[in-house]
Write a protein that holds these residues in place. Sequence first.
Motif, mmCIF file in Angstrom:
data_model
loop_
_atom_site.group_PDB
_atom_site.id
_atom_site.type_symbol
_atom_site.label_atom_id
_atom_site.label_comp_id
_atom_site.label_asym_id
_atom_site.label_seq_id
_atom_site.Cartn_x
_atom_site.Cartn_y
_atom_site.Cartn_z
ATOM 1 N N ASP A 12 -6.038 8.757 3.343
ATOM 2 C CA ASP A 12 -6.261 8.869 1.927
ATOM 3 C C ASP A 12 -7.536 9.662 2.095
ATOM 4 O OD1 ASP A 12 -5.114 6.579 1.561
ATOM 5 O OD2 ASP A 12 -5.622 5.768 2.058
ATOM 6 N N HIS A 54 -5.095 0.617 -2.120
ATOM 7 C CA HIS A 54 -4.096 -0.352 -1.236
ATOM 8 C C HIS A 54 -3.893 -1.351 -1.695
ATOM 9 C CE1 HIS A 54 -3.114 2.759 1.885
ATOM 10 N NE2 HIS A 54 -4.341 2.874 1.738
ATOM 11 N N ASN A 65 -10.576 -0.073 2.572
ATOM 12 C CA ASN A 65 -9.212 0.220 3.018
ATOM 13 C C ASN A 65 -8.953 1.451 2.962
ATOM 14 O OD1 ASN A 65 -9.140 -3.204 2.550
ATOM 15 N ND2 ASN A 65 -8.204 -2.607 0.699
ATOM 16 N N SER A 66 -9.704 2.259 2.750
ATOM 17 C CA SER A 66 -8.757 3.536 2.782
ATOM 18 C C SER A 66 -8.742 3.984 4.413
ATOM 19 C CB SER A 66 -9.825 4.731 1.621
ATOM 20 O OG SER A 66 -10.903 4.944 2.499
ATOM 21 N N THR A 67 -8.055 4.913 4.239
ATOM 22 C CA THR A 67 -7.145 5.155 5.907
ATOM 23 C C THR A 67 -7.898 6.851 6.062
ATOM 24 O OG1 THR A 67 -4.876 6.703 5.152
ATOM 25 C CG2 THR A 67 -5.532 4.352 5.896
#
Length: 253
Positions: free
Chosen positions: A136, A173, A131-133
């Motif tokens: 992040d 998240h 889920n990291s962006t």
Amino acid sequence: MRLHPAIKNGERKILAFRSPTLSTQIVAQVREALFAKELRPGDFLGTEKDLAERFGVSRIVARDALRTLEAQGIVEIKVGSGGGARIAQGNARLFAEALAVQLDLTGVSVAEIMDAQRAIECLAAELAAINSTAADHARLRELIADAERKIDDVAAYTRSSREFHLAVAEASHNRVLVVQLISLQHVSWPARNPTLTPKVAQRILDAHKELAALIEMRDAAGARRLMDEHVKMIGARRVAEHRDKRGTDSNCC
């Protein structure tokens, strides 16, 4: 919102309580209505007078219930004209420290805390890889660079390492995992790591670099596996530190 209504002449009325803990029952019913989604953030619960009339109790009892609801973070109270209680928007982080205090008062062991932290952080690392962006990833790299600059300052390096672990959880998240980790860090993470030798500090930094890389590569299984090994190592050191501290305190006394 269903608050134990009675049907009389086609009208819904609230039954007066017969229990000596009237304010406690009001709090319990409001909480139940919240969990049942009959109340939502921002909903107007009413004034002290409103609650007293609705529940058939004195204003003193209603005031006590509102104070308890406010202390529990369930309502926000505005005084003056147009005031009253509204269901709060919610901020779970505000209660992470309170949970940590209760864990400490309960006397949970270091091993119990570290087992729970291992479960939370392994899942957080796995989800972070999914889920990291980009933001992040940048945050993790920034914290690694910060730790490299502070590797000779034990207290600063300890704080930076703590922030890195929290950043991994935030990159998942999943707010539930984040709040749980914050609570456990209050109990388990030392302000100044007593066994942080230069060799250990470098091992930790290397593990953090590898973990950040696995998260950026979206290797969920690899990130989980590495975090598991990393937290097991941390846990072994925490248990040993606690055992040594108890032995020292015993010798002193």
